[in-house]
Design a protein around this motif. Structure first.
Motif, PDB file in Angstrom:
ATOM      1  N   ALA A   1       0.808  -1.216   0.000  1.00 25.35           N
ATOM      2  CA  ALA A   1       0.000   0.000   0.000  1.00 25.35           C
ATOM      3  C   ALA A   1       0.844   1.270   0.000  1.00 25.35           C
ATOM      4  O   ALA A   1       0.427   2.294  -0.555  1.00 25.35           O
ATOM      5  CB  ALA A   1      -0.934   0.001   1.208  1.00 25.35           C
ATOM      6  N   VAL A   2       2.027   1.236   0.614  1.00 28.94           N
ATOM      7  CA  VAL A   2       2.819   2.467   0.770  1.00 28.94           C
ATOM      8  C   VAL A   2       4.059   2.525  -0.112  1.00 28.94           C
ATOM      9  O   VAL A   2       4.664   3.591  -0.278  1.00 28.94           O
ATOM     10  CB  VAL A   2       3.238   2.675   2.245  1.00 28.94           C
ATOM     11  N   GLY A   3       4.477   1.388  -0.664  1.00 28.70           N
ATOM     12  CA  GLY A   3       5.644   1.369  -1.530  1.00 28.70           C
ATOM     13  C   GLY A   3       6.934   1.035  -0.795  1.00 28.70           C
ATOM     14  O   GLY A   3       6.985   1.000   0.439  1.00 28.70           O
ATOM     15  N   ASP A   4       7.985   0.810  -1.560  1.00 29.55           N
ATOM     16  CA  ASP A   4       9.265   0.361  -1.001  1.00 29.55           C
ATOM     17  C   ASP A   4      10.087   1.481  -0.373  1.00 29.55           C
ATOM     18  O   ASP A   4      11.038   1.208   0.358  1.00 29.55           O
ATOM     19  CB  ASP A   4      10.102  -0.318  -2.097  1.00 29.55           C
ATOM     20  N   ASP A   5       9.750   2.746  -0.676  1.00 28.69           N
ATOM     21  CA  ASP A   5      10.572   3.860  -0.196  1.00 28.69           C
ATOM     22  C   ASP A   5       9.962   4.559   1.021  1.00 28.69           C
ATOM     23  O   ASP A   5      10.335   5.696   1.343  1.00 28.69           O
ATOM     24  CB  ASP A   5      10.802   4.875  -1.321  1.00 28.69           C
ATOM     25  N   TYR A   6       9.050   3.892   1.713  1.00 28.91           N
ATOM     26  CA  TYR A   6       8.353   4.473   2.863  1.00 28.91           C
ATOM     27  C   TYR A   6       8.657   3.630   4.092  1.00 28.91           C
ATOM     28  O   TYR A   6       8.530   2.397   4.061  1.00 28.91           O
ATOM     29  CB  TYR A   6       6.848   4.478   2.593  1.00 28.91           C
TER      30      TYR A   6
ATOM     31  N   ALA B   1      12.867  -8.841   8.886  1.00 26.68           N
ATOM     32  CA  ALA B   1      14.033  -8.125   8.359  1.00 26.68           C
ATOM     33  C   ALA B   1      14.327  -8.565   6.926  1.00 26.68           C
ATOM     34  O   ALA B   1      14.645  -7.744   6.060  1.00 26.68           O
ATOM     35  CB  ALA B   1      15.240  -8.362   9.255  1.00 26.68           C
ATOM     36  N   GLU B   2      14.212  -9.843   6.683  1.00 27.96           N
ATOM     37  CA  GLU B   2      14.449 -10.371   5.340  1.00 27.96           C
ATOM     38  C   GLU B   2      13.391  -9.899   4.345  1.00 27.96           C
ATOM     39  O   GLU B   2      13.632  -9.860   3.136  1.00 27.96           O
ATOM     40  CB  GLU B   2      14.495 -11.900   5.390  1.00 27.96           C
ATOM     41  N   GLU B   3      12.205  -9.518   4.863  1.00 30.03           N
ATOM     42  CA  GLU B   3      11.126  -9.007   4.010  1.00 30.03           C
ATOM     43  C   GLU B   3      11.329  -7.532   3.653  1.00 30.03           C
ATOM     44  O   GLU B   3      10.638  -7.004   2.786  1.00 30.03           O
ATOM     45  CB  GLU B   3       9.784  -9.173   4.718  1.00 30.03           C
ATOM     46  N   GLY B   4      12.249  -6.847   4.370  1.00 26.35           N
ATOM     47  CA  GLY B   4      12.500  -5.450   4.072  1.00 26.35           C
ATOM     48  C   GLY B   4      12.085  -4.472   5.151  1.00 26.35           C
ATOM     49  O   GLY B   4      11.998  -3.263   4.894  1.00 26.35           O
ATOM     50  N   LEU B   5      11.831  -4.947   6.365  1.00 26.04           N
ATOM     51  CA  LEU B   5      11.464  -4.076   7.477  1.00 26.04           C
ATOM     52  C   LEU B   5      12.524  -2.992   7.684  1.00 26.04           C
ATOM     53  O   LEU B   5      13.716  -3.243   7.559  1.00 26.04           O
ATOM     54  CB  LEU B   5      11.323  -4.917   8.753  1.00 26.04           C
TER      55      LEU B   5
END
Length: 437
Positions: A236-241, A270-274
């Motif tokens: 919903a918010v994108g990778d840069d948020y 963390a592996e998911e991009g947290l």
């Protein structure tokens, strides 16, 4: 001071080798997040429930005033009190609920005030699950399983109903919707509340989650709920948020969420991009987050209650960490960051009394120690109430929301009386409002 000349670097810190030589220099370093955003210094205001919304759960100008005060006070990251994702399931009266864009102008002003000094302001998103006081609950309370609270709290909370698959999917969608609205309003990030016994925490706990479907049983199944919430929010918010989670180091409860399980969940996210992991602990039945009661003397002396866990999790994840609980002095804060155990110093109660504490430390006042002290009435039965100190600090937030200064000498008994009275009246008005909808 000599220890500060030997800076331990880690993959998330932006330290200049040989640079910081004072507590202020250490804590004034910026922090880069995996998504590409950055936090201007190492102070983070952990979430405290303000209960400054309207009785029908809308934002108010008091939140704008309060968070503007904290922004001016120098904290690099402000995390709001728990904002609920479902109007029919709130943890206390006057929670703000973020279901639609009706409050967008108020939310935008809140966000603008909270970031006016160039800092970050993130919305903490939450669903209480079964952790809704009986006097507030107007219908069923919901949980992974129909497991009641223990005998000490059973009279204060209803036995919950187990969520259906459809309801679980709806709640996941609600988290994502709320995150998207927060971004549109100008908040600079979001945090999932996965600690302190609320719904996400309930799913993670083997004590509270006794399901036999894909949402319960093994840890892989129990952590599916927060994982799906994270994925839905990220979409919903994108990778840069910035997207964060507040996670218990453990529940400190027989059959509950263990330290090893917590580290596995953290590693998976963390592996998911947290972008940031905030570490806390406990729940309503075992409130480790409420204070130093029961912690080892060495832990209390060091100030950071969950730093041992942070040191362990650092070996398994490289994402930024925020440790919350117990920090009181500039010295302990700087040494925790310098050691590499945490990247952000999470503080809450000190900011309810001294909203400009970070600004004073960053100005070079290395001897600063927060004026926060345990609040006592001298009446044992009252002093042992978990709500007693929380009520006093809540009153200070309300004062600042009115544009007033905190009142360090305010009566603890008077604060408790006023908060209990307000909660009782607010719960009655909330139930009546929902019955008429």
């Amino acid at each position: 001071m000599d220890s500060l000349t030997n800076i331990k670097l880690n993959s998330t810190a932006n330290f200049v080798p040989g640079g910081p030589v004072s507590y202020a220099d250490t804590l004034n370093q910026s922090l880069s997040l995996p998504c590409g955003e950055s936090i201007p210094n190492r102070f983070g205001k952990s979430a405290m429930s303000e209960a400054l919304g309207t009785i029908d759960n809308h934002a108010t100008p008091a939140l704008e005033t309060l968070y503007g005060r904290w922004s001016d006070g120098g904290t690099g990251l402000l995390i709001t009190g728990n904002i609920m994702v479902d109007r029919h399931h709130t943890g206390e009266p006057n929670n703000v609920v973020l279901e639609n864009e009706n409050d967008l102008p108020l939310l935008t002003r809140w966000a603008e005030a909270g970031k006016r000094q160039g800092n970050q302001i993130w919305v903490q998103l939450n669903h209480p699950g079964k952790q809704i006081p009986r006097m507030l609950a107007s219908g069923d309370t919901l949980a992974p399983s129909a497991v009641p609270f223990g005998k000490e709290l059973k009279s204060a909370f209803k036995t919950p109903r187990a969520l259906t698959e459809e309801e679980i999917r709806d709640i996941i969608k609600r988290f994502a919707t709320s995150a998207a609205i927060a971004k549109k309003a100008g908040f600079t990030g979001v945090q999932i509340h996965g600690a302190h016994g609320y719904l996400v925490s309930q799913f993670l706990s083997g004590h509270h989650n006794q399901r036999d479907d894909q949402w319960g049983g093994s840890l892989e199944n129990r952590m599916r709920f927060p994982l799906e919430i994270y994925r839905a929010i990220r979409k919903a918010v994108g990778d840069d948020y910035p997207v964060s989670i507040k996670l218990n180091s453990a529940d400190f409860q027989r059959g509950g969420f263990t330290e090893e399980e917590s580290m596995t969940v953290a590693q998976t996210l963390a592996e998911e991009g947290l972008d940031l992991l905030e570490i806390s602990g406990g729940n309503y039945e075992n409130p480790a987050m409420a204070g130093a009661k029961g912690v080892r003397e060495s832990t209390a002396t060091r100030e950071a209650y969950f730093l041992d866990y942070a040191n362990k999790i650092r070996e398994r994840v490289s994402i930024p960490l925020m440790v919350t609980g117990g920090f009181r002095s500039a010295k302990a804060m700087a040494e925790a960051v310098e050691s590499g155990a945490t990247d952000i110093v999470g503080i809450a109660r000190p900011l309810a009394v001294e909203p400009d504490l970070p600004k004073r430390i960053l100005a070079g006042q290395d001897g600063v120690v927060s004026r926060v002290t345990p609040r006592k009435t001298g009446i044992k039965v009252i002093d042992e109430m978990a709500m007693m100190e929380v009520s006093w600090f809540s009153r200070q937030l309300h004062r600042m929301g009115k544009g007033q200064d905190p009142k360090p000498d305010e009566s603890v008994l008077l604060s408790l009386f006023k908060v209990i009275t307000s909660m009782g009246l607010g719960s009655f008005r909330t139930r009546r409002l929902r019955a008429n909808v």
